[in-house]
Motif scaffolding. Structure first.
Motif, PDB file in Angstrom:
ATOM      1  N   LEU A 221      -2.149  -2.191  -7.366  1.00  0.00           N
ATOM      2  CA  LEU A 221      -2.261  -3.051  -6.128  1.00  0.00           C
ATOM      3  C   LEU A 221      -3.365  -4.147  -6.505  1.00  0.00           C
ATOM      4  O   LEU A 221      -4.293  -3.965  -6.833  1.00  0.00           O
ATOM      5  N   ILE A 222      -2.883  -5.303  -6.354  1.00  0.00           N
ATOM      6  CA  ILE A 222      -3.807  -6.468  -6.634  1.00  0.00           C
ATOM      7  C   ILE A 222      -4.361  -7.165  -5.319  1.00  0.00           C
ATOM      8  O   ILE A 222      -3.199  -7.585  -4.254  1.00  0.00           O
ATOM      9  N   SER A 223      -5.402  -7.018  -4.779  1.00  0.00           N
ATOM     10  CA  SER A 223      -5.675  -7.639  -3.693  1.00  0.00           C
ATOM     11  C   SER A 223      -6.989  -8.130  -3.616  1.00  0.00           C
ATOM     12  O   SER A 223      -8.175  -7.664  -4.118  1.00  0.00           O
TER      13      SER A 223
ATOM     14  N   GLY B 206       2.126   8.698  -9.685  1.00  0.00           N
ATOM     15  CA  GLY B 206       1.819   9.298  -8.466  1.00  0.00           C
ATOM     16  C   GLY B 206       0.247   8.528  -8.107  1.00  0.00           C
ATOM     17  O   GLY B 206      -0.559   9.162  -7.674  1.00  0.00           O
ATOM     18  N   GLU B 207       0.062   7.473  -8.842  1.00  0.00           N
ATOM     19  CA  GLU B 207      -1.285   6.713  -8.810  1.00  0.00           C
ATOM     20  C   GLU B 207      -1.101   5.281  -8.126  1.00  0.00           C
ATOM     21  O   GLU B 207      -0.139   4.605  -8.353  1.00  0.00           O
ATOM     22  N   ILE B 208      -2.082   5.118  -7.204  1.00  0.00           N
ATOM     23  CA  ILE B 208      -2.280   3.617  -6.807  1.00  0.00           C
ATOM     24  C   ILE B 208      -3.465   3.247  -7.447  1.00  0.00           C
ATOM     25  O   ILE B 208      -4.735   3.663  -7.318  1.00  0.00           O
ATOM     26  N   LEU B 209      -3.336   2.110  -8.492  1.00  0.00           N
ATOM     27  CA  LEU B 209      -4.264   1.693  -9.349  1.00  0.00           C
ATOM     28  C   LEU B 209      -4.718   0.278  -8.695  1.00  0.00           C
ATOM     29  O   LEU B 209      -3.931  -0.474  -8.469  1.00  0.00           O
ATOM     30  N   GLY B 210      -5.827   0.182  -8.083  1.00  0.00           N
ATOM     31  CA  GLY B 210      -6.291  -1.137  -7.544  1.00  0.00           C
ATOM     32  C   GLY B 210      -6.975  -2.223  -8.427  1.00  0.00           C
ATOM     33  O   GLY B 210      -7.723  -1.599  -9.526  1.00  0.00           O
ATOM     34  N   ILE B 211      -6.546  -3.236  -8.363  1.00  0.00           N
ATOM     35  CA  ILE B 211      -7.137  -4.207  -9.395  1.00  0.00           C
ATOM     36  C   ILE B 211      -7.905  -5.338  -8.329  1.00  0.00           C
ATOM     37  O   ILE B 211      -7.427  -5.875  -7.469  1.00  0.00           O
ATOM     38  N   ALA B 212      -9.257  -5.134  -8.533  1.00  0.00           N
ATOM     39  CA  ALA B 212     -10.115  -6.016  -7.674  1.00  0.00           C
ATOM     40  C   ALA B 212     -10.635  -6.868  -8.403  1.00  0.00           C
ATOM     41  O   ALA B 212     -10.377  -7.075  -9.978  1.00  0.00           O
TER      42      ALA B 212
ATOM     43  N   ALA C  94       1.954  -4.949  -6.790  1.00  0.00           N
ATOM     44  CA  ALA C  94       1.865  -5.372  -5.241  1.00  0.00           C
ATOM     45  C   ALA C  94       0.690  -6.315  -5.139  1.00  0.00           C
ATOM     46  O   ALA C  94      -0.247  -5.925  -5.415  1.00  0.00           O
ATOM     47  N   SER C  95       1.153  -7.638  -5.085  1.00  0.00           N
ATOM     48  CA  SER C  95      -0.110  -8.657  -5.186  1.00  0.00           C
ATOM     49  C   SER C  95      -0.248  -9.251  -3.661  1.00  0.00           C
ATOM     50  O   SER C  95       0.793  -9.566  -3.117  1.00  0.00           O
ATOM     51  N   GLN C  96      -1.256  -8.836  -3.320  1.00  0.00           N
ATOM     52  CA  GLN C  96      -1.655  -9.408  -1.723  1.00  0.00           C
ATOM     53  C   GLN C  96      -0.634  -8.748  -0.748  1.00  0.00           C
ATOM     54  O   GLN C  96      -0.091  -9.706   0.062  1.00  0.00           O
ATOM     55  N   PRO C  97      -0.175  -7.563  -0.879  1.00  0.00           N
ATOM     56  CA  PRO C  97       1.162  -7.169  -0.095  1.00  0.00           C
ATOM     57  C   PRO C  97       0.948  -7.367   1.520  1.00  0.00           C
ATOM     58  O   PRO C  97       2.031  -7.643   1.917  1.00  0.00           O
ATOM     59  N   THR C  98      -0.325  -7.265   1.882  1.00  0.00           N
ATOM     60  CA  THR C  98      -0.411  -7.276   3.461  1.00  0.00           C
ATOM     61  C   THR C  98      -0.611  -8.701   3.992  1.00  0.00           C
ATOM     62  O   THR C  98      -1.273  -9.045   5.022  1.00  0.00           O
ATOM     63  N   ARG C  99      -0.811  -9.661   3.074  1.00  0.00           N
ATOM     64  CA  ARG C  99      -0.995 -10.977   3.490  1.00  0.00           C
ATOM     65  C   ARG C  99      -0.238 -11.738   4.520  1.00  0.00           C
ATOM     66  O   ARG C  99       0.977 -11.712   4.405  1.00  0.00           O
TER      67      ARG C  99
ATOM     68  N   LEU D  88     -11.340  -6.196  -0.420  1.00  0.00           N
ATOM     69  CA  LEU D  88     -11.678  -5.199  -0.976  1.00  0.00           C
ATOM     70  C   LEU D  88     -11.770  -3.991  -0.045  1.00  0.00           C
ATOM     71  O   LEU D  88     -11.556  -2.777  -0.644  1.00  0.00           O
ATOM     72  N   ASP D  89     -11.556  -4.124   1.303  1.00  0.00           N
ATOM     73  CA  ASP D  89     -11.283  -2.882   2.080  1.00  0.00           C
ATOM     74  C   ASP D  89     -10.044  -2.188   1.613  1.00  0.00           C
ATOM     75  O   ASP D  89      -9.950  -0.896   1.594  1.00  0.00           O
ATOM     76  N   GLU D  90      -9.207  -3.154   1.765  1.00  0.00           N
ATOM     77  CA  GLU D  90      -7.582  -2.722   1.251  1.00  0.00           C
ATOM     78  C   GLU D  90      -7.618  -2.028  -0.072  1.00  0.00           C
ATOM     79  O   GLU D  90      -7.289  -0.638   0.032  1.00  0.00           O
TER      80      GLU D  90
END
Ligand SMILES: Nc1ncnc2c1ncn2[C@@H]1O[C@H](COP(=O)(O)OP(=O)(O)OP(=O)(O)O)[C@@H](O)[C@H]1O
Ligand SMILES: [Mg+2]
Length: 509
Positions: free
Chosen positions: A458-460, A282-288, A427-432, A463-465
């Motif tokens: 989530l790798i993106s 149940g987590e979205i972990l972002g990788i910046a 998910a790497s750059q999913p909305t590119r 930063l806003d994403e």
């Protein structure tokens, strides 16, 4: 007299219009943005201008003269340059050779020294710094893009076409890139830029032409418009983002990495350096992080594409260190790669075939070695409906993916990987490359996955994403995790420090 005028341009593919009565004009010294949803016809229009396609109707005037380019070489000789979204450089050649490749022209012997000097002076004039002797394959995406632009300028382009040039750049690189564009503009070049980011259009362009369903619906002066107005013209209605409520993450781990390392042969540095990380259910972990600091390698050791050299990875309570990519996928680890042509699609295959690429040998698609094509087709139809995928012409699910627009190719991957069976989505750059409507949809879909108790890594580069979606944010620098911030305490400033390898105390770790 405008530098370029395209009037009433029409182009159909198997009876369906990709461009219909499109009008576009660009002045000397103008940056002109071309905006439209995925599949609206932007790339097609530019391919016509550059001589890749021939239009079925309409006229092009360049410097006041009626033209019709038979090939890219023809367009180049008239002073038009195009940088495609997927670069066309030769990795194993040097920067210099790539730039002069094919431009020897009539001269018997190409004077390399003179060419090199000319390139250096162009580079200096526009701030396009590259080293002529370096191999293109060893350059970052941002540097490769500079080579592409130099290549066009070396061929004396007065009009530059840039198809989604910022999609692959980091925010810092985009900033530099915009400086270059402004300098080109000041020197009198005309520039056409395609981007889905409204903030970029507002920042860099003089005017905007908006395409919808293959038609040019509006031409606006940037100073007199707003992002809201742009998006309303583009979609045909105002965008009304509905935000999903976020559920709390559980305390149960889905994925854990303990001291995971990946040694890299080059320069004795570690690509991944003792990574310890847990992604909860149940987590979205972002990788910046700035691209190239181990994010890709992290995704690849988790999905099984690469084998880590040290440490342990477990998923759902059991070790997966020696599991194959396919085994991990069937355990529920799916992967949206940032390189869709390399890792995710077989572009000569149809939408249906790409949809079942990972599952064709299983129920319900395959039973006793026989493929149930109807079931596969239905799966593709569902995806087309859910993600609003635009196939080409009338071929529907049987469209070879290579004939689809960039954003629509990405949607095929998304719908395949965000499946019911997925339990961890890397998910790497999913909305590119996705337009704003589709981006919004993907964001809501990822939050819904989380709310159902699934996990997202989530790798993106955006930063806003990362800030919008993540429950926690881990920042990577040189193969290490510099710090992990909770959603509430994360801000651009803190993340920025970590991204540059600085800890909060000011020192390097
Ligand atoms: N060679 C081709 N054969 C058949 N159909 C094509 C071909 N090239 C483009 N199309 C179709 O033309 C339409 C417009 O595509 P285009 O690539 O111009 O869109 P776009 O505006 O650039 O979208 P995106 O933002 O996703 O890149 C799409 O439906 C696409 O499938
Ligand atoms: Mg396109």
């Amino acid at each position: 007299m405008p530098l370029l005028e395209m009037k009433h341009i029409t182009k159909a593919f198997s009876g369906v219009y990709a461009n219909e009565d499109v009008t576009l004009s660009v002045e000397k010294g103008e940056i002109h943005a071309l905006l439209g949803e995925n599949g609206a016809g932007k790339t097609t229009l530019m391919n016509i201008l550059f001589g890749i396609y021939q239009s079925d109707g309409g006229e092009i005037f360049y410097k006041g003269e009626s033209v019709r380019f038979k090939s890219p070489a023809d367009a180049i000789s008239h002073g038009i340059g195009m940088v495609h979204q997927h670069f066309s450089l030769v990795n194993r050649m040097t920067v210099l050779d790539n730039i002069i490749l094919g431009s020897g022209g009539k001269k018997e012997v190409l004077d390399r020294k003179q060419a090199s000097e000319e390139i250096c002076s162009l580079a200096e004039k526009y701030g396009l710094f590259v080293k002529p002797d370096e191999l293109v394959g060893s350059l970052s995406v941002g540097e490769q893009q500079r080579v592409e632009i130099l290549k066009a300028l070396y061929r004396k382009a007065d009009l530059l076409i840039l198809d989604e040039p910022t999609g692959v750049l980091t925010p810092q690189e985009t900033e530099n890139f915009f400086h270059v564009l402004r300098r080109l503009k000041d020197e009198g070049h005309g520039i056409i830029i395609i981007t889905h980011r409204l903030s970029e259009i507002m920042a860099i362009s003089e005017r905007v032409t908006i395409l919808r369903d293959g038609k040019s619906v509006k031409n606006l002066v940037t100073l007199n418009t707003t992002p809201e107005e742009l998006s309303a013209y583009m979609i045909g209605r105002p965008l009304s983002p509905k935000t999903e409520d976020r559920k709390k993450t559980s305390k149960e781990a889905a994925l854990s990495l303990e001291g995971v390392s990946l040694s890299k042969k080059r320069a004795g540095k570690m690509a991944l350096d003792h990574i310890c990380l847990t992604v909860y259910k149940g987590e979205i972990l972002g990788i910046a992080g700035v691209e190239g600091n181990g994010q890709k390698e992290l995704a690849e050791v988790i999905t099984g594409i690469r084998k880590h050299t040290e440490g342990n990875i477990s998923f759902d309570g059991s070790a997966i260190d020696s599991r194959s990519v396919r085994e991990r996928f069937h355990k529920g680890i799916s992967y949206i790669s940032d390189d869709r042509h390399m890792d995710s699609l077989v572009v000569d295959m149809t939408v249906t075939e790409n949809m079942i690429l990972r599952t064709y040998n299983r129920l319900p698609f395959s039973k006793k070695w026989i493929l149930d094509y109807k079931k596969a087709e239905n799966r593709a139809l569902e995806a087309i409906e859910e993600y609003g995928i635009r196939t080409s012409g009338k071929s529907g699910t049987r469209t070879p993916v290579k004939l689809m627009s960039g954003g629509n190719q990405q949607k095929v991957i998304l719908s395949r990987e965000i499946s019911k069976e997925a339990r961890l989505i890397v998910a790497s750059q999913p909305t590119r490359g996705l337009d704003i409507g589709a981006t919004e949809f993907v964001h809501q879909t990822l939050i819904r996955q989380k709310n159902q108790g699934k996990s997202v890594l989530l790798i993106s580069a955006d930063l806003d994403e990362i800030l919008t979606l993540s429950d926690r944010i881990a920042v990577m620098f040189e193969g290490r995790i510099m710090g992990i911030l909770n959603r509430e305490e994360a801000d651009v400033f803190k993340i920025g420090l970590y991204m540059g390898g600085v800890t909060e105390e000011g020192g390097r770790p």
